[in-house]
Design an enzyme around this catalytic site. Structure first.
Site, short mmCIF file in Angstrom:
data_model
loop_
_atom_site.label_atom_id
_atom_site.label_comp_id
_atom_site.label_asym_id
_atom_site.label_seq_id
_atom_site.Cartn_x
_atom_site.Cartn_y
_atom_site.Cartn_z
CB CYS A 1 -0.93 0.03 1.36
SG CYS A 1 -2.07 1.47 1.23
CB CYS B 1 -6.60 -1.24 6.62
SG CYS B 1 -6.16 -1.28 4.86
#
Length: 394
Positions: A99, A205
């Site tokens: 990410c 997440c």
């Protein structure tokens, strides 16, 4: 030179205080909330909605504009799809590193510079730059180094180990010389108690509070296979898919007198070999191989001269740095640790540091060589040399 700065605002305390410090320094600050995931969990909750509300609250308090940008498509294609492929291959990936490389220090950077007209970006990572926390030491004709944070327990250079020079050169890390306690106190002192009291986000997440095995079966179908005792060769249980397990994990096979832990996974025959006891020699190793490395500043001079590089290593953020020696081979590295580590995992990133600098990283390519597997090969191939045995493991 640097006047307008875009800071990633997640709704958490770290990015909030990063924005506060930028304001205090007199920068024209633009807040950016990145939405990378939009699928609701089994309770119908999308955490990004609540995070955006917190981010807006922070920006209102600080008097800065908040821009909302949607990177869901990019995240799906360049992070999540890669994660699924890795799990299907029997590896254990690290989506946080991907990410940062593909989204925050790529699309966010390009959006900030190209769309918002900013001169630099900033994040709430606990890290430092050789150009200074606010790029006060910036030099246009020099490469930048990624340096470890003051707070060694919170240092997040591990997650930045794949960041490229182009983006790092124009990135500010306002929290680099602060501890977590200092950051929280700054939040309290500046009427951001609501943000300071939020629980710290942990884990992946997009999984949230869900059980990983329940989550992953939504994307990879179950495929029943055997748990096999590595010492006896006997089947001791059944699993529902190699993708649901990682090396070193306790299996909790019912009806057995001892605890078994995942030692090896074989996609070809869908077998997971398990070892009895958490200290089984199959689970410990001091030698492994990687793919091509990514060096943040430049390839270390020792490796350029085909010497051995002595530095530090970790493959999990929470681990302490361990001493190691590295040498180059075709298409990757050989890493020898000074002491054995438990459950070195293929698919994870081997991250390297030296003298307070995060040098870079390389993905662990093969299952590490354990004392168990080495002794097995020695007994199986007694007529072969040690070098030949190790070579066959590459």
């Amino acid at each position: 030179m640097f006047k307008k700065v875009a800071v990633g605002i997640s709704g958490g305390v770290d990015s909030s205080i990063a924005a506060l410090l930028l304001k205090r320094k007199g920068f024209n600050v633009q807040g950016v909330f990145m939405q990378n995931w939009d699928i609701r969990d089994e309770k119908g909750v999308c955490s990004s909605e609540e995070d955006f509300k917190d981010a807006q609250f922070v920006c209102n308090k600080l008097g800065i504009k908040l821009n909302h940008v949607n990177f869901v498509k990019q995240y799906w294609n360049e992070v999540f799809c890669d994660l699924i492929k890795e799990y299907e291959s029997g590896n254990t990936p690290n989506p946080d590193i991907l990410c940062n490389r593909n989204i925050k220090f790529n699309y966010f950077y390009k959006y900030a510079i190209g769309e918002l007209g900013c001169d630099a970006i900033a994040t709430g990572h606990y890290a430092n730059s050789s150009f200074g926390r606010f790029l006060e030491k910036y030099e246009s004709n020099k490469a930048v180094k990624l340096l470890l944070a003051k707070d060694s327990k919170k240092d997040q250079t591990f997650f930045l180990c794949q960041v490229r020079q182009e983006m790092l050169r124009k990135t500010m890390f306002p929290l680099g010389n602060l501890t977590k306690l200092e950051v929280k106190q700054l939040a309290v002192d500046n009427d951001l108690e609501r943000i300071a009291s939020k629980p710290e986000s942990m884990g992946i997440c997009f999984i949230g509070s869900r059980n990983f095995q329940d989550f992953i079966k939504e994307y990879i179908p179950d495929k029943s296979g055997d748990f096999v005792d590595i010492d006896t060769g006997k089947v001791v249980g059944k699993h529902e898919g190699i993708h649901k397990w990682t090396l070193g994990q306790r299996t909790r096979i019912s009806g057995l007198p001892v605890a078994y832990f995942v030692g090896r996974k074989y996609v070809e025959n869908n077998i997971i070999y398990v070892a009895s006891g958490t200290d089984h020699s199959l689970l410990h190793s001091d030698l492994f191989f990687t793919g091509e490395p990514h060096w943040i500043h430049s390839e270390p001079s020792e490796l350029q001269c085909n010497y051995i590089l002595e530095c530090n290593f970790k493959f999990q953020h929470t681990e302490n740095w361990k001493r190691c020696q590295i040498c180059k081979i075709e298409n990757g590295l050989v890493v020898k640790l000074d002491e054995e580590m438990r459950a070195l995992t293929n698919g994870q990133y081997a991250v390297f540091s030296k003298n307070g600098e995060c040098l870079g990283s390389a993905k662990i390519k093969t299952t590490p060589i354990s004392r168990f597997s080495y002794n097995y090969d020695v007994n199986k191939y007694k007529e072969k040399s040690e070098t030949e045995i190790i070579t066959e493991q590459i």
